[in-house]
Design a protein around this motif. Structure first.
Motif, mmCIF file in Angstrom:
data_model
loop_
_atom_site.group_PDB
_atom_site.id
_atom_site.type_symbol
_atom_site.label_atom_id
_atom_site.label_comp_id
_atom_site.label_asym_id
_atom_site.label_seq_id
_atom_site.Cartn_x
_atom_site.Cartn_y
_atom_site.Cartn_z
ATOM 1 N N THR A 160 0.850 -1.191 0.000
ATOM 2 C CA THR A 160 0.000 0.000 0.000
ATOM 3 C C THR A 160 0.883 1.237 0.000
ATOM 4 O O THR A 160 1.807 1.337 0.824
ATOM 5 C CB THR A 160 -0.908 0.037 1.238
ATOM 6 O OG1 THR A 160 -1.784 -1.097 1.218
ATOM 7 C CG2 THR A 160 -1.738 1.313 1.272
ATOM 8 N N THR A 161 0.616 2.146 -0.911
ATOM 9 C CA THR A 161 1.246 3.457 -0.882
ATOM 10 C C THR A 161 0.408 4.329 0.050
ATOM 11 O O THR A 161 -0.776 4.555 -0.195
ATOM 12 C CB THR A 161 1.314 4.075 -2.288
ATOM 13 O OG1 THR A 161 2.117 3.241 -3.128
ATOM 14 C CG2 THR A 161 1.931 5.467 -2.230
ATOM 15 N N VAL A 162 1.040 4.809 1.118
ATOM 16 C CA VAL A 162 0.310 5.491 2.186
ATOM 17 C C VAL A 162 0.293 7.005 1.944
ATOM 18 O O VAL A 162 1.350 7.637 1.829
ATOM 19 C CB VAL A 162 0.944 5.192 3.555
ATOM 20 C CG1 VAL A 162 0.092 5.815 4.667
ATOM 21 C CG2 VAL A 162 1.084 3.682 3.766
ATOM 22 N N VAL A 163 -0.909 7.552 1.853
ATOM 23 C CA VAL A 163 -1.111 8.984 1.606
ATOM 24 C C VAL A 163 -1.878 9.577 2.785
ATOM 25 O O VAL A 163 -2.932 9.064 3.165
ATOM 26 C CB VAL A 163 -1.897 9.209 0.304
ATOM 27 C CG1 VAL A 163 -2.021 10.703 -0.004
ATOM 28 C CG2 VAL A 163 -1.243 8.481 -0.865
ATOM 29 N N LYS A 164 -1.363 10.632 3.353
ATOM 30 C CA LYS A 164 -1.956 11.212 4.568
ATOM 31 C C LYS A 164 -3.424 11.566 4.397
ATOM 32 O O LYS A 164 -4.241 11.384 5.306
ATOM 33 C CB LYS A 164 -1.151 12.449 4.973
ATOM 34 C CG LYS A 164 -1.429 12.948 6.380
ATOM 35 C CD LYS A 164 -0.502 14.091 6.738
ATOM 36 C CE LYS A 164 -0.678 14.535 8.182
ATOM 37 N NZ LYS A 164 -0.205 13.539 9.145
ATOM 38 N N GLU A 165 -3.788 12.065 3.229
ATOM 39 C CA GLU A 165 -5.172 12.502 2.989
ATOM 40 C C GLU A 165 -6.146 11.335 2.828
ATOM 41 O O GLU A 165 -7.376 11.541 2.946
ATOM 42 C CB GLU A 165 -5.246 13.398 1.742
ATOM 43 C CG GLU A 165 -4.720 14.808 1.951
ATOM 44 C CD GLU A 165 -3.200 14.907 1.955
ATOM 45 O OE1 GLU A 165 -2.698 16.008 2.233
ATOM 46 O OE2 GLU A 165 -2.512 13.898 1.681
ATOM 47 N N TYR A 166 -5.657 10.132 2.550
ATOM 48 C CA TYR A 166 -6.545 9.005 2.267
ATOM 49 C C TYR A 166 -6.511 7.895 3.313
ATOM 50 O O TYR A 166 -7.436 7.087 3.378
ATOM 51 C CB TYR A 166 -6.200 8.395 0.901
ATOM 52 C CG TYR A 166 -6.478 9.306 -0.262
ATOM 53 C CD1 TYR A 166 -7.738 9.858 -0.446
ATOM 54 C CD2 TYR A 166 -5.474 9.637 -1.166
ATOM 55 C CE1 TYR A 166 -7.998 10.706 -1.508
ATOM 56 C CE2 TYR A 166 -5.726 10.486 -2.231
ATOM 57 C CZ TYR A 166 -6.991 11.016 -2.400
ATOM 58 O OH TYR A 166 -7.236 11.863 -3.459
ATOM 59 N N HIS A 167 -5.441 7.810 4.100
ATOM 60 C CA HIS A 167 -5.281 6.687 5.011
ATOM 61 C C HIS A 167 -5.204 7.139 6.467
ATOM 62 O O HIS A 167 -4.666 8.210 6.753
ATOM 63 C CB HIS A 167 -4.005 5.903 4.670
ATOM 64 C CG HIS A 167 -3.978 5.341 3.293
ATOM 65 N ND1 HIS A 167 -3.371 6.001 2.230
ATOM 66 C CD2 HIS A 167 -4.494 4.200 2.784
ATOM 67 C CE1 HIS A 167 -3.515 5.268 1.126
ATOM 68 N NE2 HIS A 167 -4.192 4.177 1.434
ATOM 69 N N ASP A 168 -5.732 6.285 7.349
ATOM 70 C CA ASP A 168 -5.559 6.495 8.785
ATOM 71 C C ASP A 168 -5.347 5.138 9.454
ATOM 72 O O ASP A 168 -5.405 4.089 8.786
ATOM 73 C CB ASP A 168 -6.734 7.246 9.405
ATOM 74 C CG ASP A 168 -8.078 6.580 9.161
ATOM 75 O OD1 ASP A 168 -8.141 5.329 9.214
ATOM 76 O OD2 ASP A 168 -9.072 7.284 8.915
ATOM 77 N N ILE A 169 -5.096 5.157 10.745
ATOM 78 C CA ILE A 169 -4.768 3.919 11.456
ATOM 79 C C ILE A 169 -5.888 2.888 11.330
ATOM 80 O O ILE A 169 -5.628 1.689 11.137
ATOM 81 C CB ILE A 169 -4.451 4.211 12.932
ATOM 82 C CG1 ILE A 169 -3.098 4.921 13.044
ATOM 83 C CG2 ILE A 169 -4.430 2.921 13.755
ATOM 84 C CD1 ILE A 169 -2.694 5.278 14.449
ATOM 85 N N GLU A 170 -7.128 3.327 11.410
ATOM 86 C CA GLU A 170 -8.254 2.394 11.316
ATOM 87 C C GLU A 170 -8.264 1.658 9.984
ATOM 88 O O GLU A 170 -8.616 0.471 9.911
ATOM 89 C CB GLU A 170 -9.576 3.138 11.509
ATOM 90 C CG GLU A 170 -10.818 2.273 11.407
ATOM 91 C CD GLU A 170 -10.919 1.191 12.473
ATOM 92 O OE1 GLU A 170 -11.680 0.226 12.244
ATOM 93 O OE2 GLU A 170 -10.253 1.306 13.515
ATOM 94 N N ASP A 171 -7.860 2.333 8.918
ATOM 95 C CA ASP A 171 -7.799 1.677 7.610
ATOM 96 C C ASP A 171 -6.857 0.480 7.645
ATOM 97 O O ASP A 171 -7.123 -0.558 7.028
ATOM 98 C CB ASP A 171 -7.328 2.662 6.533
ATOM 99 C CG ASP A 171 -8.350 3.748 6.253
ATOM 100 O OD1 ASP A 171 -9.549 3.421 6.189
ATOM 101 O OD2 ASP A 171 -7.946 4.913 6.114
ATOM 102 N N PHE A 172 -5.750 0.621 8.353
ATOM 103 C CA PHE A 172 -4.766 -0.458 8.355
ATOM 104 C C PHE A 172 -5.191 -1.620 9.239
ATOM 105 O O PHE A 172 -4.790 -2.759 9.001
ATOM 106 C CB PHE A 172 -3.384 0.092 8.720
ATOM 107 C CG PHE A 172 -2.826 0.916 7.597
ATOM 108 C CD1 PHE A 172 -2.262 0.310 6.487
ATOM 109 C CD2 PHE A 172 -2.946 2.301 7.604
ATOM 110 C CE1 PHE A 172 -1.803 1.055 5.423
ATOM 111 C CE2 PHE A 172 -2.485 3.058 6.540
ATOM 112 C CZ PHE A 172 -1.912 2.436 5.445
ATOM 113 N N LYS A 173 -6.035 -1.356 10.207
ATOM 114 C CA LYS A 173 -6.650 -2.455 10.951
ATOM 115 C C LYS A 173 -7.555 -3.252 10.021
ATOM 116 O O LYS A 173 -7.514 -4.493 9.996
ATOM 117 C CB LYS A 173 -7.452 -1.908 12.133
ATOM 118 C CG LYS A 173 -8.176 -2.975 12.939
ATOM 119 C CD LYS A 173 -8.935 -2.341 14.090
ATOM 120 C CE LYS A 173 -9.644 -3.397 14.931
ATOM 121 N NZ LYS A 173 -10.730 -4.077 14.184
ATOM 122 N N LEU A 174 -8.353 -2.551 9.223
ATOM 123 C CA LEU A 174 -9.269 -3.218 8.297
ATOM 124 C C LEU A 174 -8.521 -3.949 7.194
ATOM 125 O O LEU A 174 -8.894 -5.058 6.790
ATOM 126 C CB LEU A 174 -10.236 -2.189 7.701
ATOM 127 C CG LEU A 174 -11.186 -1.524 8.701
ATOM 128 C CD1 LEU A 174 -11.954 -0.390 8.031
ATOM 129 C CD2 LEU A 174 -12.150 -2.539 9.301
#
Length: 229
Positions: A160-174
């Protein structure tokens, strides 16, 4: 099929192997953070013909182990199987980069032993796919591609390319829950290069990325950061 780029040698794109990377034009996503945005258009200008490419490969026998095929989205090309068959027939290993939206093609390539390694982009948690890709995504196809790779019949990685505007910690749990038990998963920091579609995006800090990584590692032991000092 349009060959829109060729990197004649790479030690990074195909883990553990010396390879060349061929960039195919056309993509069904329009991710605002894409580094290869010039390849989204199906009519992106070719740099070489297929015959020139295969002439190049002929001269690299014994020097290269394999070919990394990327894009764009390589699997949208109707003639991708014949293209790969010709590469394999010359004795090269094949790595495919895919966004996971063509699971039937992916399964066919695996079943016919035409691909040796797959790198699948996980764009985000599933409920954010349309936002992150700026596209109307059939999520069932993404899930199916994930399941194909998790079945373990081929060497693979998720990333995953991590972008501040699109990703947060909860996303990575999912995401971790979705790819639980995966062999490899890499978080890559977004870099705002000149070629990206949106110039208003930002990367996360290393500390923020490490916090996201901790969420994923609850589900994927071998998750790690890639290309981050």
């Amino acid at each position: 099929m349009t060959i829109s780029g060729l990197q004649k040698m790479t030690l990074l794109d195909y883990p553990g192997h010396i390879a060349c990377t061929v960039f195919l034009g056309g993509c069904n996503f329009s991710c605002p953070y894409c580094y290869n945005s010039s390849l989204i258009c199906y009519k992106s200008n070719p740099i070489i013909s297929q015959e020139e490419f295969f002439d190049f490969l002929e001269k690299r026998k014994g020097k290269l182990d394999g070919v990394a095929i990327t894009g764009g989205e390589p699997l949208l090309n109707n003639d991708i199987k014949d293209f790969i068959k010709r590469i394999k027939g010359m004795g090269f290993l094949v790595k495919i980069d895919t966004n996971g939206s063509y699971p039937e093609v992916l399964q066919s390539l695996i079943d016919e032993n035409l691909v040796d390694y797959v790198a699948m982009d996980i764009k985000n948690s599933l409920h954010k796919y349309n936002l992150t890709t700026n596209s109307n995504v059939d999520i069932s196809k993404i899930k199916k591609s994930v399941d194909i790779l998790l079945a373990g019949k081929i060497d693979y990685e998720f990333r995953t390319t991590v972008v501040k505007e699109y990703h947060d910690i909860e996303d990575f749990k999912l995401i971790g829950e979705m790819i639980k038990g995966a062999k490899n998963y890499f978080l890559q920091s977004f870099q705002n290069k000149d070629s990206v579609l949106s110039k208003e995006l930002h990367s996360m800090s290393k500390n923020e990325l490490q916090e996201c990584l901790k969420e994923v590692q609850q589900f994927v032991i071998n998750a790690s950061l890639r290309g981050i000092e």
